[in-house]
Scaffold this active site. Structure first.
Site, PDB file in Angstrom:
ATOM      1  N   HIS A 130       9.045  -0.241   2.184  1.00  0.00           N
ATOM      2  CA  HIS A 130       7.762  -0.640   1.629  1.00  0.00           C
ATOM      3  C   HIS A 130       6.773  -0.939   2.748  1.00  0.00           C
ATOM      4  O   HIS A 130       7.153  -1.424   3.790  1.00  0.00           O
ATOM      5  CB  HIS A 130       7.917  -1.905   0.783  1.00  0.00           C
ATOM      6  CG  HIS A 130       8.965  -1.762  -0.268  1.00  0.00           C
ATOM      7  ND1 HIS A 130       8.700  -1.270  -1.521  1.00  0.00           N
ATOM      8  CD2 HIS A 130      10.298  -2.017  -0.231  1.00  0.00           C
ATOM      9  CE1 HIS A 130       9.822  -1.232  -2.222  1.00  0.00           C
ATOM     10  NE2 HIS A 130      10.806  -1.684  -1.456  1.00  0.00           N
TER      11      HIS A 130
ATOM     12  N   ASP B 225       8.519  15.946  10.993  1.00  0.00           N
ATOM     13  CA  ASP B 225       7.847  15.893   9.707  1.00  0.00           C
ATOM     14  C   ASP B 225       6.372  15.616   9.895  1.00  0.00           C
ATOM     15  O   ASP B 225       5.892  14.512   9.771  1.00  0.00           O
ATOM     16  CB  ASP B 225       8.471  14.828   8.808  1.00  0.00           C
ATOM     17  CG  ASP B 225       8.076  15.067   7.358  1.00  0.00           C
ATOM     18  OD1 ASP B 225       7.164  15.881   7.130  1.00  0.00           O
ATOM     19  OD2 ASP B 225       8.678  14.466   6.479  1.00  0.00           O
TER      20      ASP B 225
ATOM     21  N   LYS C 261       5.834  -2.936   7.723  1.00  0.00           N
ATOM     22  CA  LYS C 261       6.765  -2.028   7.054  1.00  0.00           C
ATOM     23  C   LYS C 261       8.100  -2.727   6.910  1.00  0.00           C
ATOM     24  O   LYS C 261       8.685  -3.181   7.887  1.00  0.00           O
ATOM     25  CB  LYS C 261       6.903  -0.768   7.895  1.00  0.00           C
ATOM     26  CG  LYS C 261       8.045   0.154   7.515  1.00  0.00           C
ATOM     27  CD  LYS C 261       7.931   1.435   8.314  1.00  0.00           C
ATOM     28  CE  LYS C 261       9.193   2.271   8.224  1.00  0.00           C
ATOM     29  NZ  LYS C 261       9.086   3.506   9.009  1.00  0.00           N
TER      30      LYS C 261
ATOM     31  N   GLY D 240       8.266   4.305  -0.250  1.00  0.00           N
ATOM     32  CA  GLY D 240       8.945   5.586  -0.101  1.00  0.00           C
ATOM     33  C   GLY D 240      10.397   5.361   0.217  1.00  0.00           C
ATOM     34  O   GLY D 240      10.894   4.238   0.115  1.00  0.00           O
TER      35      GLY D 240
ATOM     36  N   VAL E 240       0.807  -1.215   0.000  1.00  0.00           N
ATOM     37  CA  VAL E 240       0.000   0.000   0.000  1.00  0.00           C
ATOM     38  C   VAL E 240       0.843   1.269   0.000  1.00  0.00           C
ATOM     39  O   VAL E 240       0.324   2.359  -0.166  1.00  0.00           O
ATOM     40  CB  VAL E 240      -0.972   0.047   1.197  1.00  0.00           C
ATOM     41  CG1 VAL E 240      -2.105  -0.930   0.998  1.00  0.00           C
ATOM     42  CG2 VAL E 240      -0.255  -0.212   2.501  1.00  0.00           C
TER      43      VAL E 240
END
Lengths: 398, 208
Positions: free
Chosen positions: A34, A151, A52, A30, A27
């Site tokens: 993954h 962030d 992840k 980056g 889904v």
């Protein structure tokens, strides 16, 4: 290590592919790695999980910090790390979280798109309030424990039964009061549009106030469905903090700060450049009041007053997360709910699966998100987990 | 425990060599101690455990962690890279990735900043801070001090250092139980110091 020990170890080692079904369910992708939507193979529960896979092999420094930090955090609005798998054969690191179907980025993007397509869809005001409350609550927990996020846009929000929060903590770092200049580590810290003015003027220490500014920007965006300090982005990789266009955009919304409003602006490293490039008179007609009135937010409403406190130019005068949680806005009807989607339809599409090879569109940074369990809402004063080093100090020094 | 003493003393030397912070060293010892409570380790793997703990600690603390090859070289290449990486995984799993620990280094910084503030980094302060740090280092290598929390050890070490250098007189605490604990720990530290006089000789020899 003797042979017996080795075999015993191999037997107790759990392999992620034995326990979870995730093939073809990617889904997100980056720089961090993954993300897959996963389900238990043994059927112990039917819950959905996010898996992840960290980019690269072995335990890198940032992976090590991210995991150690996540292990210490416990709050309904902060993502809980369920489990870590270290894959023996290919040296990959897998992290297991609860799954979240929707995240904040998702929601923001959806509304931006609907506005761009001339079919604007307002976020329900109650939902905005709940979202903001949860973000603030989560950030307050992190700030109380001296964890800085760095962030905010990568914040994930989950609705339905509960709440929001964050991913990509790889760059978050525990720190003790006298800060190390974080700017040395990573010149580009907060996503541009959400970057506080002091950062753009060369502030070298990352502070809690910077997170608060970013929350203010997100709040404004949730209210208006467009990024408040929208600006062309070209040279993102620049190491120079001074960004003319972005500052121009901030001033043309907020007006140029009066001397008395931000006295320390003179001490900013980039102040001379600011004086050279900007004229106060250019922005004489701008103010946050006017901007928000255009978007039908009245200047005497509680919404506006809180927004104004979050988006204060002078970082020393900016409200803290703790104060913000006490704001009268949250005491006014409708009260914030622990389920941000309480009583409304969810218009957002579910996550789509990505195919294995097709590269992700560059501009469309998919942010992963996770869902935390069914934690019920807890008041803002429940932040007493002895958690980071600083908490230890407080306890043992009394 | 003789092994531990040797290993920690060696780690402290390694830390000097690689110019790592005291914090990394404290954390490495903490990781090592906690791992040893879960798993028994053969004597010939002790050194490997030491460098691996140090590697994990530096990943938490330092801006750059040392290269694995560098660490292996310090062990005279008696171990392979694969062994080190395997042990790293094992340690992390056994500790469940709980790597944040209150360390001596943290409290040392904390107490120094509380008494003087960061600005006044004068010569006498440097001296007693150095001595206190040395005392803490020695205490790391000794199992006797595992019964005290780092905050107590550092508090006592700072006090002891100040007393030995006659810079300040420390204020006594009000709490009876705390007083007793502090006294006991200070006595232990004194004993430790007298056993290791040569390590701190340059600083306090004239005082004895």
């Amino acid at each position: 290590m003797d042979h017996d020990f080795k075999t015993r170890l191999a037997a107790e080692r759990e392999r992620v592919e034995d326990l979870f079904e995730y093939e073809g369910c990617k889904v997100g992708r980056g720089t961090y790695g993954h993300v897959y939507k996963a389900k238990r193979k043994d059927g112990k529960d039917e819950k959905e999980y996010a898996l992840k896979q960290i980019e690269g092999t072995g335990i890198s420094m940032s992976a090590c910090r991210e995991i150690a930090l996540l292990r210490e955090l416990k709050h309904p609005n902060v993502i809980t790390l369920q489990k870590v798998f270290l894959s023996h054969s290919d040296r990959k690191v897998w992290l297991l979280f609860d799954y979240a179907e929707h995240d904040l980025w998702h929601i923001i993007k959806f509304h931006r798109a609907s506005k761009a397509n001339k079919k604007p869809m307002q976020l329900p005001r109650g939902m905005v309030k709940s979202l903001l409350y949860q973000i603030l609550d989560g950030i307050h927990y992190l700030h109380a424990n001296w964890v800085l996020h760095r962030d905010l846009v990568k914040w994930a929000v989950y609705g339905f039964l509960c709440l929001c929060v964050s991913a990509d903590m790889g760059f978050a770092r525990l720190f003790n009061s006298p800060l190390k200049p974080l700017a040395d580590l990573d010149p580009v810290v907060v996503t541009f549009w959400y970057r506080a003015p002091e950062l753009l003027l060369g502030a070298r220490h990352y502070t809690k106030a910077i997170d608060i500014w970013a929350i203010g920007c997100i709040f404004a965006e949730l209210l208006t469905s467009e990024p408040i300090f929208h600006c062309r982005q070209e040279d993102i990789k620049t190491s120079n903090p001074f960004h003319h266009d972005q500052l121009d955009r901030i001033f043309s919304v907020m007006g140029f700060p009066a001397d008395k409003d931000w006295e320390d602006i003179r001490k900013m490293p980039e102040y001379p450049t600011l004086q050279k490039d900007f004229r106060r008179t250019t922005y004489a007609n701008s103010s946050l009041i006017k901007y928000m009135e255009k978007h039908k937010v009245k200047p005497d409403s509680k919404v506006f007053l809180l927004l104004q406190k979050l988006l204060t130019m002078d970082p020393t005068k900016r409200i803290t997360s703790e104060q913000a949680l006490q704001d009268p806005y949250f005491l006014e009807d409708p009260l914030p709910t622990s389920d941000v989607f309480a009583g409304c339809q969810i218009p957002y599409p579910k996550r789509e699966f990505l195919s294995e090879d097709e590269p992700e569109e560059k501009t469309e940074k998919v942010t992963m998100s996770y869902r935390h369990g069914l934690g019920s809402y807890k008041g803002p004063d429940l932040q007493k987990f002895a958690c980071t080093k600083n908490m230890h100090t407080q306890k043992s020094c009394i | 425990s003789r092994f531990k003493n040797k290993l920690v003393s060696w780690l402290i030397a390694v830390r000097r060599q690689l110019k790592l912070s005291f914090e990394s060293c404290c954390l490495a010892v903490n990781i090592m101690d906690r791992f040893l409570t879960t798993t028994s380790v053969a004597a010939d793997c002790f050194q490997l455990l030491g460098v691996t703990s140090l590697l994990i600690a530096t990943k938490q603390v330092e801006v750059y962690s040392p290269r694995i090859t560098q660490l292996l070289l310090l062990c005279c290449n008696s171990f392979s890279r694969e062994q080190l990486c395997n042990l790293e995984c094992l340690i992390l799993l056994r500790l469940n990735f709980r790597l944040a620990a209150p360390t001596h280094a943290f409290f040392l910084d904390y107490f120094t900043s509380r008494t003087t503030g960061y600005q006044t980094d004068g010569e006498p302060q440097k001296t007693w801070k150095w001595l206190a740090c040395k005392v803490c280092e020695l205490s790391l290598a000794d199992y006797t001090f595992n019964k005290y929390t780092p905050s107590v050890i550092v508090l006592c070490a700072v006090k002891l250092a100040k007393d030995l250098l006659k810079t300040h007189s420390a204020q006594p605490t009000d709490n009876k139980a705390a007083q007793l604990l502090v006294q006991q720990c200070t006595e232990d530290l004194k004993l430790l110091l007298s056993l290791n006089q040569d390590a701190v000789q340059d600083f306090i020899a004239p005082l004895y």
